[in-house]
Each structure stands twice: as C-alpha cells, then as structure tokens.
Write an enzyme that holds these catalytic residues in place. Structure first.
Site, PDB file in Angstrom:
ATOM      1  N   ASN A   7       0.896  -1.264  -0.088  1.00  0.00           N
ATOM      2  CA  ASN A   7      -0.059  -0.011  -0.090  1.00  0.00           C
ATOM      3  C   ASN A   7       0.796   1.167   0.063  1.00  0.00           C
ATOM      4  OD1 ASN A   7      -1.484   1.939   0.566  1.00  0.00           O
ATOM      5  ND2 ASN A   7      -2.681   1.147   2.571  1.00  0.00           N
ATOM      6  N   ARG A  90      -2.109  -2.164  -3.621  1.00  0.00           N
ATOM      7  CA  ARG A  90      -3.787  -1.383  -3.504  1.00  0.00           C
ATOM      8  C   ARG A  90      -3.576   0.017  -4.456  1.00  0.00           C
ATOM      9  NH1 ARG A  90      -5.177   2.979   1.290  1.00  0.00           N
ATOM     10  NH2 ARG A  90      -7.272   3.173   0.413  1.00  0.00           N
ATOM     11  N   HIS A 179     -12.826   2.683  -0.045  1.00  0.00           N
ATOM     12  CA  HIS A 179     -12.666   1.640   0.864  1.00  0.00           C
ATOM     13  C   HIS A 179     -13.598   0.519   0.251  1.00  0.00           C
ATOM     14  CE1 HIS A 179     -12.932   5.081   4.128  1.00  0.00           C
ATOM     15  NE2 HIS A 179     -11.756   4.622   4.035  1.00  0.00           N
ATOM     16  N   ARG A 240     -12.128  15.537   7.988  1.00  0.00           N
ATOM     17  CA  ARG A 240     -12.669  15.846   6.873  1.00  0.00           C
ATOM     18  C   ARG A 240     -14.188  16.034   7.331  1.00  0.00           C
ATOM     19  NH1 ARG A 240     -11.366  10.446   3.670  1.00  0.00           N
ATOM     20  NH2 ARG A 240      -8.893  10.976   3.497  1.00  0.00           N
ATOM     21  N   GLU A 384      -8.078  -5.274   5.079  1.00  0.00           N
ATOM     22  CA  GLU A 384      -7.941  -5.070   3.536  1.00  0.00           C
ATOM     23  C   GLU A 384      -6.839  -5.732   3.114  1.00  0.00           C
ATOM     24  OE1 GLU A 384      -8.833  -0.927   5.331  1.00  0.00           O
ATOM     25  OE2 GLU A 384      -9.525  -0.534   3.065  1.00  0.00           O
TER      26      GLU A 384
END
Ligand code: ADP
Length: 396
Positions: A7, A90, A179, A240, A384
């Site tokens: 990743n 990823r 996601h 955010r 993940e």
C-alpha cells in the site's frame, strides 16, 4: 503461495507478506519519510518490531529494504525472492475502467495513469510503488486491487450528481466511492457470519475509521456508497467535513480570505470531529475521554458523527427497501461501543434492538443485536491486506 501486499503512498509504504494457504501474516512493516530521509519498521510474526533509519531517496530503495528485511538470514521470513509468488498493490482510483482487480500489464498501467486526475494525491504514488516493485521483481506477477472497484455496480441514479450531464461525460464527475476492498470483504464476511444468503440479502456496511464511509450492499453488490468523486463526501470523518452545503465554500472563502486550495485544506484537514472538537483530536480515544470529562465540543463532535452515520443507514435502508444486517468495521466501528450505541438508538424504528452487554465486549466477529432484533447488527473487523492477498491469488 506467499503474497506481498503493498500500500504505497507519496512518502510512505505499508507492506505485509501473507501466506495465502494459512492466511497467516508472515511479516509486516512500514517505510516512512521516503524522499526525505527514511525509516523502516519491520516485524516478523512472533518477533520483535525493529525500527531502523535508512536512506530512502526514492521508493525503489524503500522496496529494496523491504525485500532485504524479508530475506534477512536472521530476522527474515523467506530464503529468497523466489518464495514470493505474487505482489498485490492497493490502487486508490480505478475510475470507470476497473470494476474488479486485474493482473498488471503495460495497458493496465496506462489506464491507471489515466485516472490520475481523479486522485492526484494517491494514484501517482501507487504507480510509483508498482514501478519500483517491477524493477526489483521483474518476474513476479503483480495485481492491482482498486478502492473504487467494488462500487462500480452502483446504478446510474446512485452515481450521478445533480449537475449538468456533460460534466459526467466530459470529466467523469460522478460518485465512485472508496474503501471498496473493505466494504466487499466485510459484507461477504457478515453474510457468512450471520448465516445470510449473500445473493438474497440487504447489508449496510459502516466502515468507520479516520476516513469513514457507508455502503448499501444488495444481494452482494454495492448499490450506493457515501464517498463520492473523492473521499471528502459523506460522513463526518477524523478531519474531513463530509456532506455540507456547497455554498459554504464561497461563504468561507470570503469571510476567511481563502482561495480554493485554502478552502479545500480546511475541509480535508481541519474539519470533521477534529474541527468540531476545536482541534482537540481526531482520535476517538481522546474524544470519548474528553466527552466523559464533560467537554462540550468533544460531545458535539461525537453526536454529529453518530447522527450522520444513523441518517445514512436510514437512507440506505430506503435505497434497498429494507435491511437485514448492519456491520460495523474499522478503527471506530470495531472499538467504540458508545458510537455503535448512539447510532443504533436512532434505528429502533427499523427494528434494530442492540444487546447493550454484547456491545461493550471486544473481540473478533461478534453479534451485538438481541436475539429478537429484526435487523441483525454485527461487528466485523476488516482486513484489507488479506482481501488484497485473496484477490491477488485468485488472479495469478
Ligand atoms: P484509517 O485506516 O482510516 O487510518 P482506522 O480504521 O485505523 O483508520 O481507524 C483509526 C481511528 O479509529 C482512530 O483515529 C481512532 O479514532 C479509532 N480507534 C482505533 N482504535 C481505537 C480504540 N481502541 N478505541 C477508540 N478508538 C479507536
């Protein structure tokens, strides 16, 4: 087969080496400060974590250090690169080009590059990681696993914005969602754990981490999700804002004398529960402690966060005309009982009945609704890296 999962960000690179048969993590770690100075954190299974400073002018050196660590005579977990059968990368944005994972070829690299505009901070970094890996492991098959792919099954009515249609045609302005690897993994796993037939099920996945998103998964396929063209839309997140009146941007720009980049910086980095708590923290460990101490801003931040999650679950049960199960996952979803409780309190009208005691427990997959709850509620830890390793093995 051993699969190396990568990743890669602009200055960091996380990795795990996973044995695909046992699904055991053989080693994991992180390269940080790439292009600045360089630091490698490496931990073999059952061994100690080791941190070392190493010069990493580019991602190529970083990956070389990862390979050196994995094959080290003392602390390594494989004898040579030959024992790494594939690499799973990823990749954040696959646009409309990728509805599933793919084996990386020259054409795939070009297509990923064409999505750079949609994720200018992430995709170029993902590509750098792939190129560096290919340079050092030229004979190892590599697979790209996209954050957006699982959401490509959304119908047009869910992915179009109320904007002039030509912006979709000319610039690809639409909802993509992120996601996806986690939403896919958790929805499948939730169905299995709860004894539901995935092909005949209505599942809502609440991935609540620092970045947070919700998805509606009907019969195993995503039909809506809360993140949009970018990961800024939807839930209130760590820093955010999530959804808000778009006119706030112009209003704030005038009041605070900000340009577009300045406004975007506020919305991405200074908002969310961090901004609501007056900069106290974006971490729910700090926020819940402060709330328990009577801090009104921490309290407001947590209330706003939970209320938004509950509203999305309500709207997604409308999107699917019902809901069989709700799965909480990621850092907050897996660990913060008060968040799950506050969300479920708003959902009693749907037939959600939370088991207060079960909700307070920690552990692996667990049911937190009562036996007579009409909607099953579960905590399903996401993974993940394992999902990327599985996708990679399936393709090579
Ligand atoms: P990301 O991958 O987006 O960084 P994670 O899924 O790792 O996010 O979630 C990170 C967030 O989860 C932290 O910011 C924190 O708010 C929350 N979190 C993680 N562990 C705990 C815990 N044990 N107790 C409370 N909150 C936690």
């Amino acid at each position: 087969m051993n699969v190396l999962v990568i990743n890669c960000g602009s200055s960091s690179l996380k990795f795990q080496l996973i044995n695909s048969e046992s699904e055991e993590v053989l080693a994991k770690g992180l390269c940080e400060r790439i292009g600045i100075d360089g630091r490698l954190t490496y931990q073999p299974a059952g061994g100690d974590k080791a941190v070392s400073e190493k010069a990493m002018p580019t991602h190529t050196e970083a990956i070389q250090f990862v390979i050196d660590a994995l094959t080290d005579a003392e602390t390594g977990v494989v004898k040579s690169l030959d024992e790494i059968g594939a690499v799973g990368h990823r990749v954040v944005h696959g646009g409309e080009k990728f509805a599933s994972s793919v084996v990386i070829t020259e054409d795939v690299l070009k297509a990923i590059e064409e999505c750079n505009d949609l994720a200018p901070l992430h995709n170029p970094a993902n590509l750098i990681g792939i190129n560096a890996c290919q340079k050092l492991m030229p004979n190892t098959p590599m697979v790209a696993v996209f954050d957006t792919a699982f959401h490509q099954t959304m119908p047009e009515k869910a992915y179009l914005y109320g904007l002039p249609y030509e912006y979709y045609e000319k610039y690809g302005v639409r909802r993509y969602g992120f996601h996806g690897t986690s939403h896919s993994f958790v929805s499948k796993h939730a169905a299995e754990f709860l004894g539901l037939d995935l092909d005949n099920s209505k599942i809502i996945v609440a991935h609540l981490g620092n970045g947070a998103s919700i998805s509606a998964v009907l019969n195993g396929k995503c039909v809506d999700t809360s993140m949009g063209l970018t990961p800024l839309e939807g839930l209130v997140m760590g820093t955010r804002s999530g959804d808000m009146d778009p006119a706030i941007m112009e209003y704030l720009a005038k009041k605070e004398d900000l340009d577009m980049a300045g406004v975007m910086n506020v919305l991405n980095k200074k908002s969310g529960v961090f901004g609501l708590s007056k900069g106290l923290s974006s971490d729910f460990r700090d926020l819940t402690a402060a709330m328990n101490d009577g801090n009104p801003y921490a309290n407001a931040a947590i209330e706003v966060f939970c209320y938004r999650v509950a509203k999305y679950i309500g709207s997604y049960s409308a999107a699917m005309n019902g809901v069989d199960a709700i799965a909480f996952t990621a850092g907050i979803g897996e660990n913060v009982a008060i968040v799950r409780q506050k969300v479920c309190e708003c959902l009693e009208y749907l037939g959600v009945s939370l088991d207060q005691e079960a909700n307070k427990l920690f552990g692996d997959d667990r049911l937190i609704s009562t036996a007579d709850s009409k909607v099953k509620v579960a905590v399903i830890p996401t993974n993940e890296e394992l999902a990327i390793a599985r996708e990679t093995v399936a393709l090579v």
